[in-house]
Design a protein around this motif. Structure first.
Motif, PDB file in Angstrom:
ATOM      1  N   UNK A  51       0.623  -1.304   0.029  1.00  0.00           N
ATOM      2  CA  UNK A  51       0.140   0.388   0.000  1.00  0.00           C
ATOM      3  C   UNK A  51       0.383   1.085   0.091  1.00  0.00           C
ATOM      4  N   UNK A  52       1.733   1.143   0.701  1.00  0.00           N
ATOM      5  CA  UNK A  52       3.453   2.549   0.637  1.00  0.00           C
ATOM      6  C   UNK A  52       3.475   2.658  -0.576  1.00  0.00           C
ATOM      7  N   UNK A  53       3.639   1.645  -1.014  1.00  0.00           N
ATOM      8  CA  UNK A  53       4.380   2.025  -3.045  1.00  0.00           C
ATOM      9  C   UNK A  53       3.414   2.154  -3.315  1.00  0.00           C
ATOM     10  N   UNK A  54       1.796   1.481  -3.395  1.00  0.00           N
ATOM     11  CA  UNK A  54       1.151   2.123  -4.432  1.00  0.00           C
ATOM     12  C   UNK A  54       0.696   3.848  -3.981  1.00  0.00           C
ATOM     13  N   UNK A  55       1.176   4.533  -2.373  1.00  0.00           N
ATOM     14  CA  UNK A  55       0.895   5.407  -2.177  1.00  0.00           C
ATOM     15  C   UNK A  55       1.554   6.387  -3.192  1.00  0.00           C
ATOM     16  N   UNK A  56       3.669   5.825  -3.620  1.00  0.00           N
ATOM     17  CA  UNK A  56       4.239   5.996  -4.148  1.00  0.00           C
ATOM     18  C   UNK A  56       4.067   7.047  -4.892  1.00  0.00           C
ATOM     19  N   UNK A  57       3.169   5.815  -6.055  1.00  0.00           N
ATOM     20  CA  UNK A  57       2.731   5.815  -7.505  1.00  0.00           C
ATOM     21  C   UNK A  57       2.066   6.953  -7.714  1.00  0.00           C
ATOM     22  N   UNK A  58       0.895   7.233  -6.981  1.00  0.00           N
ATOM     23  CA  UNK A  58      -0.459   8.182  -6.929  1.00  0.00           C
ATOM     24  C   UNK A  58       0.376   9.783  -5.869  1.00  0.00           C
ATOM     25  N   UNK A  59       1.424   9.563  -5.517  1.00  0.00           N
ATOM     26  CA  UNK A  59       1.888  10.902  -5.090  1.00  0.00           C
ATOM     27  C   UNK A  59       3.388  11.617  -6.471  1.00  0.00           C
ATOM     28  N   UNK A  60       3.465  10.628  -6.800  1.00  0.00           N
ATOM     29  CA  UNK A  60       4.992  11.590  -8.525  1.00  0.00           C
ATOM     30  C   UNK A  60       3.636  11.466  -9.241  1.00  0.00           C
ATOM     31  N   UNK A  61       2.919  10.836  -9.593  1.00  0.00           N
ATOM     32  CA  UNK A  61       1.881  11.451 -10.444  1.00  0.00           C
ATOM     33  C   UNK A  61       0.707  11.816 -10.238  1.00  0.00           C
ATOM     34  N   UNK A  62       0.440  12.195  -9.679  1.00  0.00           N
ATOM     35  CA  UNK A  62      -1.118  13.159  -9.224  1.00  0.00           C
ATOM     36  C   UNK A  62      -1.545  13.691 -10.230  1.00  0.00           C
ATOM     37  N   UNK A  63      -1.110  14.160 -10.882  1.00  0.00           N
ATOM     38  CA  UNK A  63      -1.589  14.635 -11.679  1.00  0.00           C
ATOM     39  C   UNK A  63      -2.636  13.932 -12.826  1.00  0.00           C
ATOM     40  N   UNK A  64      -1.361  13.203 -13.181  1.00  0.00           N
ATOM     41  CA  UNK A  64      -2.087  11.961 -14.484  1.00  0.00           C
ATOM     42  C   UNK A  64      -3.233  11.283 -13.330  1.00  0.00           C
ATOM     43  N   UNK A  65      -2.944  10.989 -12.758  1.00  0.00           N
ATOM     44  CA  UNK A  65      -4.625  10.322 -11.667  1.00  0.00           C
ATOM     45  C   UNK A  65      -5.498  11.634 -11.858  1.00  0.00           C
ATOM     46  N   UNK A  66      -5.113  12.539 -11.439  1.00  0.00           N
ATOM     47  CA  UNK A  66      -6.697  13.404 -10.681  1.00  0.00           C
ATOM     48  C   UNK A  66      -6.806  14.500 -11.887  1.00  0.00           C
ATOM     49  N   UNK A 226       5.284   1.379   9.750  1.00  0.00           N
ATOM     50  CA  UNK A 226       6.892   1.548   9.779  1.00  0.00           C
ATOM     51  C   UNK A 226       6.991   0.721   8.304  1.00  0.00           C
ATOM     52  N   UNK A 227       6.477  -0.213   7.854  1.00  0.00           N
ATOM     53  CA  UNK A 227       7.168  -0.996   7.829  1.00  0.00           C
ATOM     54  C   UNK A 227       6.659  -0.096   5.563  1.00  0.00           C
ATOM     55  N   UNK A 228       5.262   0.198   6.275  1.00  0.00           N
ATOM     56  CA  UNK A 228       4.225   0.740   4.800  1.00  0.00           C
ATOM     57  C   UNK A 228       4.636   2.336   3.743  1.00  0.00           C
TER      58      UNK A 228
END
Length: 279
Positions: A51-66, A226-228
């Protein structure tokens, strides 16, 4: 797991999830070297920290998602939003269908360490030449529904342990004449529904099979958090490095790396070093 084991496994997850090197193979090595017992919580941990890795993609490419219409050609906002997410659905659909159909086969091969090693080597050899085979002179970045579906079909090859989901989707994109960058980015986007589905499924199993108490035992909840977080931070760095590197140099270095890791696993087996998958 103690704090050090938690951080190390999360770092391995964050580094390898989006790189074409097979996170499965690396989890085998990390957990074996650390001597982490394959308990129900450890199994859930290795899935949920994605889930943490998923958030990293959304964070870096937030314009593409929203705000996907920022890169569209005259499309309205809602039309661009629909096209973006519809392509993700089309891309992930083959994995859902074939995953359900071949679930028993997949489950039965998850513990096959030798299969993982050989797939790492075979995939590595292929990556040494994939730039020449697929992407020579390509400058296309447009993702059509047909291309999304074909990439989704190729992604299904990663159901074989050791192939790597990232590698299969990137190669699928390159086979459709996408640029290295466009193929890698769609691989990241496609990971979001794929990994989110796996995370939700694992949480569902924990809550409906009498193991929901795992979250409240000891420091389990703290360990998951912590892991996430660690996986999130490391995945951001890994994605930035990967995009910059493959745009300039291609995939050959990752091919050699896969070959080396595969040989290490085989050598460990020949020397009698026991390596186990996460059950």
């Amino acid at each position: 797991m103690d704090l050090l084991e938690t951080v190390i496994i999360a770092i391995v997850e964050g580094l390898t999830e989006f790189l074409p090197v097979s996170s499965t193979g690396h989890m085998i090595i990390a957990q074996s070297l650390l001597g982490v017992e394959s308990t129900p919580f450890v199994k859930a941990f290795t899935v949920i920290i994605q889930f943490g890795a998923i958030l990293s993609v959304i964070c870096l490419y937030w314009k593409r998602f929203f705000y996907p219409n920022a890169e569209s050609r005259g499309e309205s906002y809602w039309h661009s939003m629909f096209n973006f997410y519809a392509r993700l659905v089309v891309g992930v659909l083959p994995a859902v269908v074939l995953g359900l159909a071949f679930n028993d086969f997949i489950e039965s091969n998850l513990g096959n360490v030798q299969l993982v090693a050989w797939m790492l080597i075979i995939g590595g050899i292929f990556m040494l030449f994939c730039d020449r085979i697929f992407n020579k002179g390509s400058e296309d970045t447009k993702l059509t529904y047909k291309r999304a579906f074909i990439i989704g079909l190729v992604q299904c090859i990663s159901m074989i342990p050791g192939v790597s989901r990232s590698m299969s989707t990137i190669v699928g994109g390159m086979s459709q004449r996408l640029t290295r960058k466009a193929a890698a980015e769609f691989s990241f986007f496609l990971a979001v529904p794929t990994m989110l589905g796996a995370t939700c499924l694992e949480m569902y199993k924990m809550l409906t099979h009498g193991s929901g108490s795992l979250l409240t035992q000891g420091n389990n909840l703290e360990t998951l958090i912590i892991g996430s977080v660690v996986a999130f931070v490391v995945a951001i760095l890994a994605i930035k490095f990967f995009i910059n590197y493959v745009t300039k140099y291609g995939f050959a270095a990752f091919g050699w790396y896969r070959i080396i890791v595969g040989i290490i696993i085989i050598a460990c087996g020949l020397m009698g070093v026991e390596m186990k998958m996460v059950d």
